[in-house]
Write a protein that holds these residues in place. Structure first.
Motif, mmCIF file in Angstrom:
data_model
loop_
_atom_site.group_PDB
_atom_site.id
_atom_site.type_symbol
_atom_site.label_atom_id
_atom_site.label_comp_id
_atom_site.label_asym_id
_atom_site.label_seq_id
_atom_site.Cartn_x
_atom_site.Cartn_y
_atom_site.Cartn_z
ATOM 1 N N THR A 66 -20.785 6.877 6.392
ATOM 2 C CA THR A 66 -21.572 5.661 6.213
ATOM 3 C C THR A 66 -22.698 5.919 5.221
ATOM 4 O O THR A 66 -22.666 6.918 4.482
ATOM 5 N N VAL A 79 -27.794 3.021 8.422
ATOM 6 C CA VAL A 79 -28.549 3.785 9.426
ATOM 7 C C VAL A 79 -29.876 3.094 9.705
ATOM 8 O O VAL A 79 -30.270 2.886 10.863
ATOM 9 N N ALA A 86 -25.194 1.542 11.998
ATOM 10 C CA ALA A 86 -24.532 2.831 12.222
ATOM 11 C C ALA A 86 -24.801 3.332 13.637
ATOM 12 O O ALA A 86 -23.905 3.871 14.309
ATOM 13 N N ASP A 132 -23.901 10.445 6.377
ATOM 14 C CA ASP A 132 -24.574 9.164 6.142
ATOM 15 C C ASP A 132 -25.262 9.099 4.781
ATOM 16 O O ASP A 132 -26.280 8.430 4.622
ATOM 17 N N SER A 153 -18.262 3.365 1.390
ATOM 18 C CA SER A 153 -18.086 4.249 2.540
ATOM 19 C C SER A 153 -16.615 4.383 2.924
ATOM 20 O O SER A 153 -16.139 5.475 3.235
#
Length: 405
Positions: free
Chosen positions: A56, A61, A66, A84, A116
Motif C-alpha cells: 500500500t 496509512v 490501511a 507501505d 499499489s
C-alpha cells in the motif's frame, strides 16, 4: 488454497469477426459492496492463508484505510508483513523491495490504486520466477504461476483488481513497462465503494476519466467481442452518469461512488479481453517522461483520440452518445457519432484536471513523445491506424485543452 485461473495466453488478434474464437479468463472471485474491505481477514482465513504481505502507500496509512485492512487480517489470526511505501507510478525498485518480503507468504495483497496493485502483481511474478521484473515486459513472459494476488482498490480508476496487467515505471529508461499474463489476474478482488468516499475531487476526476477511457477504448477496439461489448457499454453508461456527482459531491453521494467503482471494474474486465487504443499509447509516455498522472493524461487525450478515430467506426461512437443519454433520434450516424465525442469534450471541461503545460510539456517534447507512443502495445488494436505524424498532431491538439482559467 485458491482455485487457479486458467493460464490462457493473452491473444489480441485484430479484425475479429462474429465467428472468431476468443478467450475469457475472469478473476477467481469478486466481493463487491459497501463495507466489503472489513471482510478481508475473514475471506483470507476461509482460503487457508497463513501469511500475507500487504502492499500500500503512506496516504492510505495516514487516512486509516490501511489500518482497517491490517486489523481485519490480524484479527483473523493471519501473519502479516506490510510494505507501505508505494509511490505514484511504482518503480522497478519498489517491486524489488516488495519481493524481499514475500518469502514464505501465501498471498500478496494490493491495497490502493494501480500504484499499489500493479507492483503487488509484479512482485508476485518475481517471487516465483526469479530475476528482475524487467525480464517480464510484454505478455506471457513468465513460466511459473505467480504468488496468488488479492486486490483491494481504493479508487474507481485503473480496474487493476480485475485485469491480467501491471504497469511498472523503469526510471532508468523513462519508460512504463507493460506486463501481462492471466497468471496475475487477482485470485480475489474485494471492491468496497466506501474506500473512495474521502478521495478529493481532483483524484476522483482523474481516476474516473481513466476508467471511462478503458471502457470507451474497449468498446471501439478492433478486438471487441460480445462479452467485452456488454461490459464496456454498461461501464460507459454508469460512469457517464455518475462521474460528475462523484467528483463534486462524492463525500455524500454514495450511489455515485458505488456506480463509479462498478463502472471501473466492468471497464477493467472489458479491456482485458478487447484491449485498448491510442489514448493509452499517448498517456504512458506523458507519465514516464513528465510524470503526468495516468488518469490526467488519459482524460486529456481521450476526446482528441475519439475525434480522430470517429470516422473509422462511426456506429460505435454513435452508440456512445446514447450511453451518455443523448437522444440521437433523427440524427445521421455521423451526427450521432460527433455527439458522442462532444459528450466527452464537455465532460472534460467540467473536470478539475490540469493542462499539459502545467507538467512542462512543450512543442519541443512532441517528437520524442510520438516516438514512444508509436511503441505502445495497444496501437495495432486502435480503431484507426496511426503514424508518428498523427501522434505529433494529436499531442499538439491535446496541449491546447484545459488551459488554466
Amino acid at each position: 488454497m485458491f482455485r487457479p485461473v486458467a493460464q490462457i495466453p493473452l491473444d489480441y488478434s485484430v479484425f475479429k469477426d462474429k465467428k472468431s474464437i476468443f478467450s475469457w479468463a475472469p478473476s477467481g472471485a469478486i466481493i463487491f459492496g459497501n463495507g466489503a474491505a472489513a471482510k478481508t481477514g475473514e475471506e483470507l482465513k476461509k482460503l487457508g492463508v497463513k501469511k500475507a504481505v500487504l502492499v500500500t502507500d503512506q496516504g492510505l496509512v495516514k487516512v486509516g484505510i490501511a489500518g482497517k485492512v491490517i486489523e481485519s487480517v490480524k484479527n483473523a489470526g493471519i501473519a502479516l508483513a506490510v510494505y507501505d511505501q508505494c509511490e505514484a507510478d511504482s518503480s522497478v525498485e519498489t517491486v524489488e523491495k516488495i519481493t524481499e518480503l514475500l518469502d514464505g507468504a501465501d498471498v500478496v495483497i494490493g491495497l490502493g490504486g494501480g500504484s499499489s496493485m500493479d507492483p503487488a502483481k509484479a512482485a508476485a511474478i518475481v517471487a516465483t520466477n526469479g530475476g528482475s521484473i524487467r525480464d517480464y515486459q510484454g505478455c506471457d513472459k513468465f513460466e511459473k504461476a505467480p504468488l496468488p494476488i488479492v486486490a483491494i482498490p481504493t479508487a474507481a480508476g485503473t480496474g487493476s483488481e480485475c485485469t491480467p496487467f501491471a504497469v511498472i515505471a523503469d526510471r532508468q529508461r523513462e519508460w512504463k513497462m507493460p506486463i501481462g499474463g492471466t497468471g496475475i489476474m487477482p485470485a480475489l478482488a474485494i471492491c468496497d465503494p466506501e474506500l473512495t468516499y474521502s478521495l478529493p475531487a481532483s483524484i476522483t476526476a482523474a481516476t474516473g476519466m481513466d476508467a471511462l477511457t478503458h471502457a470507451i477504448e474497449a468498446y471501439t477496439s478492433r478486438c471487441t467481442e460480445p462479452i467485452s461489448d456488454a461490459l464496456a457499454s454498461q461501464a460507459i453508461r454508469l460512469i457517464a452518469h455518475a462521474i460528475r456527482p462523484a467528483v463534486f459531491r462524492g463525500d455524500s453521494d454514495k450511489d455515485a461512488r458505488y456506480d463509479m467503482m462498478m463502472g471501473a471494474m466492468l471497464g477493467g474486465y472489458a479491456f482485458t479481453s478487447a484491449s485498448l487504443g491510442i489514448s493509452h499509447c499517448m498517456a504512458h509516455p506523458l507519465g514516464a517522461q513528465y510524470h503526468v498522472p495516468h488518469g490526467v493524461a488519459n482524460a486529456l487525450c481521450l476526446p482528441v483520440v475519439m475525434e480522430f478515430n470517429m470516422g473509422a467506426w462511426p456506429e460505435r461512437y454513435a452508440d456512445i452518445a446514447g450511453f451518455f443519454g443523448v437522444d440521437t433520434y433523427g440524427m445521421s450516424v455521423r451526427e450521432a457519432a460527433k455527439a458522442g465525442v462532444d459528450c466527452v469534450y464537455e465532460l472534460l471541461e467540467d473536470m478539475p484536471v490540469k493542462p499539459l503545460e502545467a507538467y512542462g510539456v512543450t512543442e519541443e517534447s512532441l517528437d520524442r513523445l510520438a516516438d514512444d507512443a508509436m511503441l505502445g502495445g495497444d496501437r495495432p488494436n486502435n480503431a484507426r491506424m496511426t503514424t508518428k505524424e498523427d501522434f505529433i498532431k494529436l499531442y499538439r491538439k491535446v496541449m491546447t485543452l484545459k488551459k488554466e482559467k
